[in-house]
Design an enzyme around this catalytic site. Structure first.
Site, short mmCIF file in Angstrom:
data_model
loop_
_atom_site.label_atom_id
_atom_site.label_comp_id
_atom_site.label_asym_id
_atom_site.label_seq_id
_atom_site.Cartn_x
_atom_site.Cartn_y
_atom_site.Cartn_z
N ASP A 114 119.68 71.67 83.58
CA ASP A 114 120.55 71.35 82.45
C ASP A 114 121.26 72.65 82.08
O ASP A 114 120.65 73.57 81.56
CB ASP A 114 119.70 70.83 81.29
N LYS A 136 109.66 68.37 72.03
CA LYS A 136 109.23 69.76 72.06
C LYS A 136 107.79 69.96 71.59
O LYS A 136 107.52 70.68 70.63
CB LYS A 136 110.19 70.62 71.22
N ASP A 143 126.73 68.04 82.19
CA ASP A 143 126.32 69.40 82.56
C ASP A 143 124.94 69.45 83.19
O ASP A 143 124.24 70.46 83.11
CB ASP A 143 126.38 70.32 81.33
#
Length: 362
Positions: A217, A158, A107
């Protein structure tokens, strides 16, 4: 050269859209995401693609068959999801131990010179090379820390903006040498990013390959619409109208209309709209920056902006659908209804009253 595509499932926020097709078959400029990926691999010398499938596997098999774009397609079926590393280990007997191969999340939409990436990987005698892309907000991703020779020392997951070691993040595309199979335990789900890459980094065998250009993405509606816009810019600098379509309206490029589409007078479709086969759009409608799946019906004077309308959905007259909303397959929306931004309506639901707060209609 071989490649393995990890088909995976839905992004959480795209799950309400379709009950009949996996995300890899969602259209971008009226071609499935998976088609764009396989076509790009073929153009870069890949002759065999392994599709690691689990969710809605049969739909993918029916669409792709045994070959497409001159590429042989082999299916590796998982009884349960095996993460990002497990499918690679499971396909070891297909991928073989003769040469490096490509692996990627299905994806991801991007532009990569795969040949050059493999050469870069081979020259450095790496076990794994990770495509890295520079982003504005690295705190949403795993951020790579590189040494002076572009070895990846570690990924910081993150991080806070001030703590990010770079703005280079994992693009979900890898070149792997056959030695990678020795690092992936068999028979269970494995995260290649969390379990395998750290071990390679410790041994100096993990490299970063910087890519430029668009990279998306596709996990949320906003990114799906961005990816659709990128592909429309490639193929529809002038409006593309399919065979047997009847269009009395203005079509603004970049926009693609499929086959047997009907659009009534005084409507404006585009820019940045993909309309699937057999869609009917009434008169006086306004549609922009949206994806309309095949078979949808859109009544007169309806407005759709920055939204996704599923297969065979029916929208009545004077309906207003606002930004980043999802109208699922076979949904029926009554006349004069407003759907505000951020609403997801699951397949086969009927909506007779306006929805003015973001949320999901189950």
């Amino acid at each position: 050269m071989k490649a393995i595509i990890l088909a995976g499932g839905f992004g959480t926020r795209l799950r309400p859209l379709s009950c009949t097709r996996p995300k890899l078959l969602f259209p971008l400029a009226n071609q499935p995401i998976l088609d764009w990926t396989v076509k790009a691999l073929a153009e870069n010398g890949v002759d065999t693609v392994v599709l690691a499938v689990n969710y809605m596997a049969e739909a993918i098999v029916r669409h792709m068959g045994a070959s497409k774009y001159g590429v042989s397609i082999i299916y590796s079926r998982e009884e349960r999801p095996l993460g990002t590393g497990g499918p690679i280990k499971r396909a070891e007997h297909i991928l073989g131990r003769d040469e490096p191969f490509l692996a990627m999340n299905g994806d991801v939409v991007c532009e990569v010179d795969y040949r050059r990436m493999v050469e870069y990987h081979t020259d450095r005698e790496a076990v794994a090379t990770v495509a890295l892309v520079e982003v504005e907000r690295p705190e949403r991703f795993g951020v790579a820390q590189l040494d002076e020779e572009d070895r990846i020392i570690r990924f910081v997951e993150k991080p806070k903006p001030e703590a990010a070691p770079s703005r280079l993040v994992n693009a979900g595309i890898y070149t792997l040498s056959p030695e990678i199979f020795d690092y992936i335990p068999p028979g269970r789900p494995v995260s290649i990013e969390r379990e395998v890459f750290p071990r390679l980094a410790e041994r100096g065998l993990l490299y970063g390959y910087k890519i430029s250009g668009p990279w998306i993405d596709i996990g949320v509606p906003e990114d799906y619409l961005k990816a659709n816009a990128i592909m429309l810019d490639k193929v529809a600098k002038e409006p593309v109208i399919g065979e047997a379509s009847e269009v009395e309206a203005e079509v603004v490029a970049p926009t693609v209309l499929g086959a047997a589409v009907k659009v009534g007078r005084d409507s404006v479709v585009g820019p940045y709209v993909s309309v699937g086969d057999g869609v009917v759009i009434g008169r006086g409608c306004r549609i922009e920056n949206s994806v309309i799946f095949p078979g949808a019906f859109i009544g007169d004077f309806t407005s759709i902006r920055n939204a996704i309308v599923g297969e065979n959905a029916v929208l009545g007259r004077w309906v207003k659908v606002e930004g980043t909303s999802i109208i699922g397959d076979y949904v029926n929306v009554s006349d004069n209804v407003t759907i505000t931004s951020g609403v997801s309506i699951c397949p086969s639901k009927s909506v007779s009253e306006s929805i003015l707060k973001p949320g999901r209609v189950l």
